[in-house]
Scaffold this active site. Structure first.
Site, short mmCIF file in Angstrom:
data_model
loop_
_atom_site.label_atom_id
_atom_site.label_comp_id
_atom_site.label_asym_id
_atom_site.label_seq_id
_atom_site.Cartn_x
_atom_site.Cartn_y
_atom_site.Cartn_z
N ALA A 67 0.82 -1.25 0.01
CA ALA A 67 -0.09 0.06 0.08
C ALA A 67 0.92 1.46 0.04
O ALA A 67 2.09 1.35 0.45
CB ALA A 67 -0.91 0.07 1.15
N ASP A 109 -8.96 2.25 9.07
CA ASP A 109 -9.90 3.15 9.62
C ASP A 109 -9.89 4.42 8.93
O ASP A 109 -11.00 5.17 9.06
CB ASP A 109 -9.42 3.49 11.03
CG ASP A 109 -8.33 4.18 11.14
OD1 ASP A 109 -7.04 3.70 10.50
OD2 ASP A 109 -8.18 5.06 11.88
N TYR A 132 -5.72 9.74 1.50
CA TYR A 132 -5.36 8.47 1.82
C TYR A 132 -6.55 7.60 2.05
O TYR A 132 -6.68 6.53 1.53
CB TYR A 132 -4.53 8.39 3.14
CG TYR A 132 -4.12 7.07 3.51
CD1 TYR A 132 -3.27 6.06 2.88
CD2 TYR A 132 -4.79 6.59 4.78
CE1 TYR A 132 -3.29 4.74 3.52
CE2 TYR A 132 -4.35 5.50 5.42
CZ TYR A 132 -3.69 4.40 4.65
OH TYR A 132 -3.26 3.00 5.14
#
Length: 299
Positions: A67, A109, A132
């Protein structure tokens, strides 16, 4: 004939990262053959590279730990982050769909607004406030849309482990050089040890292969909650240092390009559907993880 579950090969992307290292260690401990795929082995932004890697290894499960995680940089480079977090996940999902491969997509989250007052359930409406989170949400949607029966999204937060830089290792280092530390006390979340998350990812993948774990969204964070201030005090206590050296402050004292969620506590109800218990309390995990963290940081 389908080979036994424990003999089916898994492929782990982002192999050099903190979480991937623990996933690979968990697979090795369980006797599950695994391929560690770093950026040189599999370029998520290149669909041909993804297809070639999967064709070469024919994994039963792919765990996507790769990522773009530079949260602040993503604010000014969202297109680059999207190529990895969004397009990359889509390329993996499309390649997995062609072969019936299970895909475990690690998410965050940050797909939520962070303004809740109780834990976010797995089906809570998303609403990322920064680049993000938007790019990671694009990856989630690509996986769930492309792989409705074999796609799994596991959201996590506040990760720490011995295999890379993270908040715990930073606080261990700073304790030795700072008389006092000012730490944010208005952001709540769930410190999560990568080894605990890795164990749940492997069990979830095994459940997917066995047909006992429904596809969809799961929340892979520790039980309990605290603030960065409370977390730091717990770190100092385990170092044998005076926790009163840690002083509370607010997010306004640490202005950054990307907004941080004020509330990152995630609910864990979905694990019951897979017959897997949620991750244990963060304090218990920190105590077990701590010796390796200190060794990694101080030698």
């Amino acid at each position: 004939m389908t080979p036994p579950l424990q003999k089916q090969t898994w492929l782990v992307t982002g192999a050099g990262g903190m979480l991937a290292q623990d996933v690979l260690a968990r697979l090795a401990a369980d006797g599950i053959p695994a391929v560690a795929a770093g950026r040189a082995d599999l370029d998520l932004t290149d669909p041909a590279s993804v297809r070639t890697a999967l064709a070469a290894h024919r994994p039963a499960v792919v765990v996507n730990c790769a990522a773009w995680t530079a949260v602040d940089d993503a604010e000014s480079r969202e297109g680059e982050a999207l190529r990895v977090n969004g397009d990359g996940a889509r390329h993996l999902a499309e390649a997995c769909a062609a072969d019936g491969t299970v895909l475990l997509q690690v998410s965050t989250d940050y797909v939520f607004a962070g303004d809740a007052e109780k834990p976010y359930p797995e089906d809570a409406p998303t609403g990322p406030r920064g680049a993000y989170g938007r790019t990671k949400l694009a990856g989630e949607r690509a996986v769930l849309d492309t792989l409705p029966d074999t796609g799994y999204v596991v959201r996590t937060a506040w990760l720490y482990g011995a295999g890379g830089g993270n908040f715990v290792r930073t606080m261990i280092k700073l304790e030795g050089v700072k008389d006092t530390l000012d730490v944010v006390d208005d952001q709540r979340g769930q410190p999560t040890w990568t080894a605990d998350l890795a164990e749940r990812l492997v069990r979830l993948g095994q459940g997917a292969l066995a047909g006992t774990a429904p596809a969809g969204v799961y929340h892979g964070t520790s039980s309990g909650e605290t603030t960065w201030y409370g977390f730091t005090r717990a770190i100092f206590e385990r170092l044998g240092a005076d926790p009163e050296r840690v002083r509370p402050t607010t997010s306004a004292a640490f202005v950054r390009p990307a907004p941080r969620p004020a509330y990152s506590v995630l609910g864990h109800d979905r694990w019951a559907a897979a017959g897997i218990e949620p991750i244990r309390d963060w304090r218990e995990a920190l105590t077990e993880a701590f010796p390796a963290l200190v060794k990694a940081e101080r030698g």
